[in-house]
Scaffold this active site. Structure first.
Site, PDB file in Angstrom:
ATOM      1  N   GLY A  30       4.204  -4.299   4.946  1.00 48.64           N
ATOM      2  CA  GLY A  30       3.994  -5.723   4.716  1.00 48.64           C
ATOM      3  C   GLY A  30       3.755  -6.001   3.247  1.00 48.64           C
ATOM      4  O   GLY A  30       3.723  -5.074   2.423  1.00 48.64           O
ATOM      5  N   GLY A  65      -2.182  -3.767   5.933  1.00 46.39           N
ATOM      6  CA  GLY A  65      -2.490  -5.184   6.071  1.00 46.39           C
ATOM      7  C   GLY A  65      -2.742  -5.551   7.522  1.00 46.39           C
ATOM      8  O   GLY A  65      -2.758  -4.698   8.407  1.00 46.39           O
ATOM      9  N   ALA A  66      -2.949  -6.846   7.752  1.00 45.27           N
ATOM     10  CA  ALA A  66      -3.145  -7.349   9.118  1.00 45.27           C
ATOM     11  C   ALA A  66      -2.733  -8.813   9.153  1.00 45.27           C
ATOM     12  O   ALA A  66      -2.719  -9.495   8.124  1.00 45.27           O
ATOM     13  CB  ALA A  66      -4.609  -7.206   9.536  1.00 45.27           C
ATOM     14  N   ASP A  67      -2.402  -9.271  10.337  1.00 48.47           N
ATOM     15  CA  ASP A  67      -2.059 -10.682  10.506  1.00 48.47           C
ATOM     16  C   ASP A  67      -3.297 -11.510  10.821  1.00 48.47           C
ATOM     17  O   ASP A  67      -3.385 -12.674  10.436  1.00 48.47           O
ATOM     18  CB  ASP A  67      -1.003 -10.829  11.608  1.00 48.47           C
ATOM     19  CG  ASP A  67       0.270 -10.090  11.220  1.00 48.47           C
ATOM     20  OD1 ASP A  67       0.857 -10.453  10.190  1.00 48.47           O
ATOM     21  OD2 ASP A  67       0.623  -9.121  11.908  1.00 48.47           O
ATOM     22  N   GLU A 108       2.684   1.998  12.835  1.00 47.71           N
ATOM     23  CA  GLU A 108       1.376   1.763  12.200  1.00 47.71           C
ATOM     24  C   GLU A 108       0.260   2.352  13.060  1.00 47.71           C
ATOM     25  O   GLU A 108      -0.608   3.075  12.567  1.00 47.71           O
ATOM     26  CB  GLU A 108       1.151   0.258  11.982  1.00 47.71           C
ATOM     27  CG  GLU A 108       2.015  -0.300  10.857  1.00 47.71           C
ATOM     28  CD  GLU A 108       2.007  -1.804  10.748  1.00 47.71           C
ATOM     29  OE1 GLU A 108       2.396  -2.303   9.696  1.00 47.71           O
ATOM     30  OE2 GLU A 108       1.635  -2.500  11.718  1.00 47.71           O
TER      31      GLU A 108
HETATM   32  C1  5RP Z   1       3.385  -5.186   9.704  1.00 47.09           C
HETATM   33  C2  5RP Z   1       1.979  -5.655   9.700  1.00 47.09           C
HETATM   34  C3  5RP Z   1       1.480  -6.258   8.432  1.00 47.09           C
HETATM   35  O1  5RP Z   1       0.431  -5.476   7.959  1.00 47.09           O
HETATM   36  C4  5RP Z   1       1.038  -7.666   8.693  1.00 47.09           C
HETATM   37  O2  5RP Z   1       2.133  -8.397   9.228  1.00 47.09           O
HETATM   38  C5  5RP Z   1       0.507  -8.350   7.439  1.00 47.09           C
HETATM   39  O3  5RP Z   1       1.566  -8.595   6.559  1.00 47.09           O
HETATM   40  P1  5RP Z   1       1.338  -9.204   5.117  1.00 47.09           P
HETATM   41  O4  5RP Z   1       0.531  -8.224   4.351  1.00 47.09           O
HETATM   42  O5  5RP Z   1       2.737  -9.368   4.577  1.00 47.09           O
HETATM   43  O6  5RP Z   1       0.639 -10.533   5.271  1.00 47.09           O
HETATM   44  O7  5RP Z   1       1.259  -5.551  10.647  1.00 47.09           O
HETATM   45  O8  5RP Z   1       3.794  -4.773  10.979  1.00 47.09           O
END
Ligand code: 5RP
Length: 232
Positions: free
Chosen positions: A30, A86-88, A107
């Site tokens: 991400g 990262g995380a959503d 992941e």
């Molecule tokens: C990928 C993920 C990412 O860590 C998540 O989507 C966060 O993305 P970003 O850092 O672009 O906001 O889980 O599968």
């Protein structure tokens, strides 16, 4: 760089400082994880750190190798010292929704092989209750529509409404690095993420889901006043 991206970069830079010479490092996927890979490669080069990395996706592996980091297959390392990803959404107790970048299965495999997992994110990712971000679920391509119907039924049985939606990009279904498909579940608030995780894992066609529960050790969250460290 916009303010959100600056927060992501700050959290990634703080995480890069946690890495020590000789470590095996898990690399997330991400835009925030990409900042981490850049910061890590810069530190490794400047301080001559001997690092081994394991990547959660081909995209991240390509970036890391391009920046001079050594990337090994997960099978070739016994344990990973720290994974940074990262995380959503970051919910109570560092419960997470991940998978916005379609890398959730790899992941989770890398996270589960890690002694310590650091989440990096901008402040907007921190929420009181998980679920505003649609929950990604990685589904075997064979019979995926039938699996989606089973997911829908399982979620409804929990009193939620799922509406599984096949993730499409550029007119075609998104395929994960492992050749599976992604369904996004717009359930809304998830007051009991453990129940959702358990129900989804019972379905044969579900490879995994984006709920990361009890896996994160800490979070480094970039905000307007710098980076805060959150514990469980
Ligand atoms: C990928 C993920 C990412 O860590 C998540 O989507 C966060 O993305 P970003 O850092 O672009 O906001 O889980 O599968």
């Amino acid at each position: 760089m916009n303010p959100i991206d600056r927060q992501k970069q700050a959290s990634a830079a703080a995480a890069a400082l946690e890495i020590e010479d000789g470590m095996t490092v898990g690399l997330g996927t991400g835009s925030t994880a990409a900042h981490f890979v850049t910061a890590l490669a810069q530190r490794a080069a400047a301080e001559k750190l001997r690092l081994r990395c394991v990547s959660t996706s081909r995209v991240t592996a390509d970036q890391a190798v391009g920046l001079g980091l050594t990337v090994l297959p997960l099978d070739d390392v016994e344990t990973i010292d720290i994974t940074v990803d990262g995380a959503d959404e970051i919910g109570p107790g560092l419960s997470l929704i991940k998978g916005g970048g379609a890398a959730l299965l790899r992941e989770k495999l890398v996270w589960e092989s890690s002694r310590r997992c650091i989440v990096i994110a901008d402040a907007a990712k921190v929420v009181a209750t998980l679920g505003a971000f649609p929950l990604p679920v990685e589904v075997v391509a064979f019979g995926h529509t039938a699996t989606a119907r089973r997911i829908d039924a399982a979620i409804r049985a929990l009193g939620l409404s799922a509406e599984p939606r096949l993730r499409i990009r550029d007119g075609v279904p998104v395929q994960t690095d492992s050749g599976q498909l992604i369904y996004d579940l717009a359930c809304g608030a998830l007051p009991d993420p453990v129940a959702v995780a358990t129900a989804l894992k019972r379905i044969t066609g579900v490879m995994d889901h984006g709920l990361f529960l009890g896996l994160a050790s800490e979070a480094l969250v970039g905000g307007v006043n710098g980076v805060s460290r959150l514990g469980r």
